[in-house]
Design a protein around this motif. Sequence first.
Motif, PDB file in Angstrom:
ATOM      1  N   PRO A 124      16.331  11.314   4.423  1.00 47.89           N
ATOM      2  CA  PRO A 124      17.008  10.590   3.338  1.00 47.89           C
ATOM      3  C   PRO A 124      16.075   9.909   2.334  1.00 47.89           C
ATOM      4  O   PRO A 124      16.408   9.794   1.172  1.00 47.89           O
ATOM      5  N   LEU A 125      14.881   9.447   2.748  1.00 51.96           N
ATOM      6  CA  LEU A 125      13.946   8.795   1.821  1.00 51.96           C
ATOM      7  C   LEU A 125      12.577   8.758   2.482  1.00 51.96           C
ATOM      8  O   LEU A 125      12.436   8.300   3.614  1.00 51.96           O
ATOM      9  N   MET A 126      11.565   9.212   1.768  1.00 47.86           N
ATOM     10  CA  MET A 126      10.235   9.277   2.358  1.00 47.86           C
ATOM     11  C   MET A 126       9.439   7.989   2.229  1.00 47.86           C
ATOM     12  O   MET A 126       8.724   7.596   3.136  1.00 47.86           O
ATOM     13  N   VAL A 127       9.543   7.324   1.074  1.00 46.49           N
ATOM     14  CA  VAL A 127       8.680   6.173   0.817  1.00 46.49           C
ATOM     15  C   VAL A 127       9.174   4.947   1.589  1.00 46.49           C
ATOM     16  O   VAL A 127      10.364   4.767   1.837  1.00 46.49           O
ATOM     17  N   GLN A 128       8.247   4.117   1.959  1.00 44.48           N
ATOM     18  CA  GLN A 128       8.573   2.879   2.675  1.00 44.48           C
ATOM     19  C   GLN A 128       9.117   1.819   1.718  1.00 44.48           C
ATOM     20  O   GLN A 128       8.525   1.545   0.677  1.00 44.48           O
ATOM     21  N   THR A 129      10.267   1.266   2.064  1.00 42.77           N
ATOM     22  CA  THR A 129      10.875   0.177   1.313  1.00 42.77           C
ATOM     23  C   THR A 129      11.395  -0.852   2.311  1.00 42.77           C
ATOM     24  O   THR A 129      11.341  -0.639   3.524  1.00 42.77           O
ATOM     25  N   GLU A 130      11.933  -1.957   1.794  1.00 42.33           N
ATOM     26  CA  GLU A 130      12.496  -2.972   2.684  1.00 42.33           C
ATOM     27  C   GLU A 130      13.634  -2.394   3.521  1.00 42.33           C
ATOM     28  O   GLU A 130      13.784  -2.738   4.694  1.00 42.33           O
ATOM     29  N   SER A 131      14.427  -1.538   2.920  1.00 40.45           N
ATOM     30  CA  SER A 131      15.543  -0.932   3.645  1.00 40.45           C
ATOM     31  C   SER A 131      15.147   0.334   4.398  1.00 40.45           C
ATOM     32  O   SER A 131      15.951   0.891   5.150  1.00 40.45           O
ATOM     33  N   ASN A 132      13.912   0.802   4.184  1.00 40.71           N
ATOM     34  CA  ASN A 132      13.413   2.005   4.855  1.00 40.71           C
ATOM     35  C   ASN A 132      12.022   1.725   5.428  1.00 40.71           C
ATOM     36  O   ASN A 132      11.025   2.314   5.002  1.00 40.71           O
ATOM     37  N   PRO A 133      11.930   0.797   6.402  1.00 40.24           N
ATOM     38  CA  PRO A 133      10.619   0.382   6.911  1.00 40.24           C
ATOM     39  C   PRO A 133       9.857   1.492   7.623  1.00 40.24           C
ATOM     40  O   PRO A 133       8.632   1.418   7.764  1.00 40.24           O
ATOM     41  N   GLY A 134      10.549   2.544   8.060  1.00 39.80           N
ATOM     42  CA  GLY A 134       9.887   3.642   8.744  1.00 39.80           C
ATOM     43  C   GLY A 134       9.280   4.671   7.822  1.00 39.80           C
ATOM     44  O   GLY A 134       8.672   5.643   8.295  1.00 39.80           O
ATOM     45  N   GLY A 135       9.425   4.482   6.511  1.00 41.16           N
ATOM     46  CA  GLY A 135       8.855   5.424   5.554  1.00 41.16           C
ATOM     47  C   GLY A 135       7.354   5.276   5.413  1.00 41.16           C
ATOM     48  O   GLY A 135       6.733   4.368   5.975  1.00 41.16           O
ATOM     49  N   LEU A 136       6.760   6.179   4.648  1.00 40.79           N
ATOM     50  CA  LEU A 136       5.322   6.132   4.402  1.00 40.79           C
ATOM     51  C   LEU A 136       5.012   5.201   3.231  1.00 40.79           C
ATOM     52  O   LEU A 136       5.767   5.153   2.255  1.00 40.79           O
ATOM     53  N   PRO A 137       3.912   4.450   3.291  1.00 43.64           N
ATOM     54  CA  PRO A 137       3.545   3.555   2.182  1.00 43.64           C
ATOM     55  C   PRO A 137       3.387   4.317   0.872  1.00 43.64           C
ATOM     56  O   PRO A 137       2.918   5.460   0.860  1.00 43.64           O
ATOM     57  N   LYS A 138       3.773   3.674  -0.207  1.00 41.45           N
ATOM     58  CA  LYS A 138       3.662   4.313  -1.523  1.00 41.45           C
ATOM     59  C   LYS A 138       2.215   4.712  -1.823  1.00 41.45           C
ATOM     60  O   LYS A 138       1.974   5.690  -2.552  1.00 41.45           O
ATOM     61  N   SER A 139       1.253   4.009  -1.275  1.00 40.40           N
ATOM     62  CA  SER A 139      -0.156   4.317  -1.515  1.00 40.40           C
ATOM     63  C   SER A 139      -0.519   5.732  -1.070  1.00 40.40           C
ATOM     64  O   SER A 139      -1.421   6.362  -1.639  1.00 40.40           O
ATOM     65  N   VAL A 140       0.181   6.247  -0.054  1.00 39.38           N
ATOM     66  CA  VAL A 140      -0.055   7.623   0.395  1.00 39.38           C
ATOM     67  C   VAL A 140       0.253   8.606  -0.737  1.00 39.38           C
ATOM     68  O   VAL A 140      -0.531   9.514  -1.031  1.00 39.38           O
ATOM     69  N   PHE A 141       1.378   8.393  -1.387  1.00 39.43           N
ATOM     70  CA  PHE A 141       1.805   9.305  -2.450  1.00 39.43           C
ATOM     71  C   PHE A 141       1.006   9.072  -3.730  1.00 39.43           C
ATOM     72  O   PHE A 141       0.763  10.027  -4.481  1.00 39.43           O
ATOM     73  N   ASP A 142       0.578   7.838  -3.954  1.00 41.36           N
ATOM     74  CA  ASP A 142      -0.325   7.584  -5.081  1.00 41.36           C
ATOM     75  C   ASP A 142      -1.619   8.370  -4.900  1.00 41.36           C
ATOM     76  O   ASP A 142      -2.168   8.919  -5.867  1.00 41.36           O
ATOM     77  N   GLY A 143      -2.095   8.439  -3.664  1.00 36.85           N
ATOM     78  CA  GLY A 143      -3.298   9.215  -3.376  1.00 36.85           C
ATOM     79  C   GLY A 143      -3.090  10.701  -3.610  1.00 36.85           C
ATOM     80  O   GLY A 143      -3.980  11.392  -4.122  1.00 36.85           O
ATOM     81  N   PHE A 144      -1.896  11.192  -3.257  1.00 40.02           N
ATOM     82  CA  PHE A 144      -1.562  12.592  -3.543  1.00 40.02           C
ATOM     83  C   PHE A 144      -1.652  12.860  -5.048  1.00 40.02           C
ATOM     84  O   PHE A 144      -2.214  13.874  -5.480  1.00 40.02           O
TER      85      PHE A 144
END
Length: 274
Positions: A124-144
């Motif tokens: 449902p959502l990859m990036v980590q947010t307050e409502s999605n704490p199990g997601g990956l940190p946005k910094s991972v995708f910034d690095g991509f």
Amino acid sequence: MPTIITKDGVEIFYKDWGSGQPIVFSHGWPLSSDDWDAQLMFFLAQGYRVVAPDRRGHGRSSQVADGHDMDHYADDLAAVVEHLDLRDAVHIGHSTGGGEVVRYLARHGESRVAKAVLIAAVPPLMVQTESNPGGLPKSVFDGFQESVATNRAGFFRELPEGPFYGFNRDGVEPVEGIIANWWRQGMQGGAKAHYDGIVAFSQTDFTEDLKNIQLPVLVMHGDDDQIVPYAAAGPRSAELLPNGILKTYKGFPHGMPTTHADVINADILEFLRS
């Protein structure tokens, strides 16, 4: 080559082989419809009609600057479906393509669709947010994004050599042909589409889309997926889908439609016939 022109002037390439009930394949980032070779040949031999577009900016479709978001992806898919007048179709999406399928169903309805399959998909959502704490940190995708903008050719070797197919795991022998084919597909597409597509696949929230899909959906995910981590994706999508079925594959990597095509194809075929 078979192509259509979308309402905003984008040329979309697609494959359309065979006859019978149509199966429509949506590929992952940053690849093309070629990534479905093992599935296209298998299901064609089983008597299905197989259709596989190249997403805008990817493969043989136009390398446009704009529209690299899930709404445009879904609309482009709908344009192909309507152009070919596909009905009673099965939609299968891998990774980003799984998000495309979910958004297509939510945005364009289910009247032309019989079933769907999500393989190692981003909802449902990859990036980590307050409502999605199990997601990956946005910094991972910034690095991509930084890697795509500065060293795309190198980055597109590192991903298939390592986590995409699990070739970085102990005891797993890398397959050069698979790695080279991934690189070939990636480099055929446009850097701008790949750069923007990272935001599309990582930051799009499909929660409400999933809740509203009524048709049967098979959710297939490997528990050793290093690209779209299992816990925050497959099980959560299956829970949100009113008619979702989760099938978990122990030790399978993100690129399991290629590395374990025999298992994946057989399980999809069983689902289609059920």
